[in-house]
Structure formats: C-alpha cells, structure tokens
Design an enzyme around this catalytic site. Structure first.
Site, PDB file in Angstrom:
ATOM      1  N   ALA A 114       0.833  -1.208   0.000  1.00 52.53           N
ATOM      2  CA  ALA A 114       0.000   0.000   0.000  1.00 52.53           C
ATOM      3  C   ALA A 114       0.865   1.254   0.000  1.00 52.53           C
ATOM      4  O   ALA A 114       0.514   2.262  -0.622  1.00 52.53           O
ATOM      5  CB  ALA A 114      -0.928  -0.010   1.206  1.00 52.53           C
ATOM      6  N   GLU A 138      -8.821  -7.151  -6.754  1.00 58.84           N
ATOM      7  CA  GLU A 138      -9.066  -5.981  -7.603  1.00 58.84           C
ATOM      8  C   GLU A 138      -7.921  -5.010  -7.374  1.00 58.84           C
ATOM      9  O   GLU A 138      -7.949  -4.205  -6.452  1.00 58.84           O
ATOM     10  CB  GLU A 138     -10.402  -5.328  -7.250  1.00 58.84           C
ATOM     11  CG  GLU A 138     -11.591  -6.258  -7.368  1.00 58.84           C
ATOM     12  CD  GLU A 138     -12.222  -6.544  -6.016  1.00 58.84           C
ATOM     13  OE1 GLU A 138     -11.814  -5.932  -5.017  1.00 58.84           O
ATOM     14  OE2 GLU A 138     -13.118  -7.386  -5.974  1.00 58.84           O
TER      15      GLU A 138
END
EC number: 3.5.4.13
Length: 195
Positions: A114, A138
C-alpha cells in the site's frame, strides 16, 4: 470472534478451513495467514465505449462488459505482470479457499505494498461463509510508478471470524452465487444481478 494464530493453525489441521495449497505455518501471523498471488489476470482493454450503464438492460450491460474486458492473461512463473499508474486489473490468489457456513473471512492487503500505491482489493474484501474457490483481487495502482507483480509473491493476508451460528444461506448453496468455485480472474458479472 476473530481467530488467533493458534486457532487458524488448528482449523487448518482439522480441515475446518481449507487453503490449497496450504501455506506453511510460518505464514500464520498473530491473527492472519498470508496468501500469494496466482498467475491469472484480466485488464480493461483499449475500447471506445463512453461508459457502462450499470442499471441498463442486462443484455446491453453484458455486451458492454464483454467489449471492455480482456480475455484471461496467464503470467508464466518467473515473469511479471506490470500494473501501470491509474490502472485497474483483476487477479487471483494462488490459494483456493474453502470456508464452512459458520466462518467469514476477510482479505487485507499488505501495508508495504500500500505504501507503494498498490490497492489489493478496491472494495470487496469479505469472503462469505460457505465460500469455495480462489479469491479475485481488484488491483489498483494509485502510485506514480509501474509495479511488477509476480506469481507466488505474498500479496495479502486472510483473517477469519466465527459467526454467532451457521449461516442459513451460505455462499456454496445459493443459486444466485455468481462467483461460485471461481478458479481464475473472473470479470464482473453485474449483469447477472437479480432485479
């Protein structure tokens, strides 16, 4: 109640929760178990569609989805899939997951990824009770550089919670379950939603 590492290991040993191939016990941490990236991907191909009408007639939505999604892309071992900035791609976990009707799972991306701009799941991180199959990821690259994603890399972590009882309608028994037993990066099936 969320399962701790001791319970995750025991549930795997007892076959209550199944991950295939089963990760080594050193991949179980505190309250999660690491999952790796599979080799199946899909992307949005170049298209001229101005939009997808998500509430339009099912046949039109289906045709629009077909026109914008690529066929399955298989990345050979040792090679990388490059996710460019501002791009969405679908992929799968290497592991196939099977949950009983009284356990729900949660997928979280890795903080280290992230911090490079990689979102592992845009919104769908719940794994329903009764789920069986690979988890579709996703991916979205919100960073400034392309990211090389390689099959077998640790991509996220699963945690599990025991429900207050057994679900009356677990995913595996639902007739309307659109992604039952998925083994590849299945594109959106929003056109199969009930009215």
């Amino acid at each position: 109640m969320r399962l701790c590492d001791t319970d995750i290991e025991r549930y795997l040993d007892d076959g209550i929760i199944s991950l295939t191939p089963r990760p080594n016990n050193d991949k179980i941490n505190g309250a999660t178990i690491d999952v790796r990236l599979g080799n199946s991907f899909r992307v949005f191909r170049e298209h001229s569609a101005p939009f997808i009408d998500l509430s339009g007639p099912k046949e039109e939505v289906s045709a629009q989805l077909e026109s914008v999604m690529s066929d399955e892309i298989i990345i050979p071992e040792g090679e990388a899939f490059f996710l460019h900035p501002g791009t969405l791609a679908l992929a799968t976990t290497l592991e196939s997951v099977k949950l009983p009707a009284n356990i729900i799972g949660w997928l979280d991306g890795r903080s280290s990824l992230a911090r490079l701009g990689l979102m592992v799941h845009v919104t769908a991180h719940r794994i329903d009770p009764g789920w069986e199959g690979k988890i579709v990821l996703e991916f979205y690259n919100s960073g400034k550089l392309p990211l090389a994603l390689r099959p077998n890399m640790v991509i996220g972590a699963l945690s599990f919670e025991v429900l207050s009882g057994e679900x009356k309608r677990p995913y595996s028994s639902r007739k309307d379950a659109k992604y039952k037993n998925q083994q590849s990066a299945v594109a959106s099936r929003i056109d199969e939603d009930k009215e």
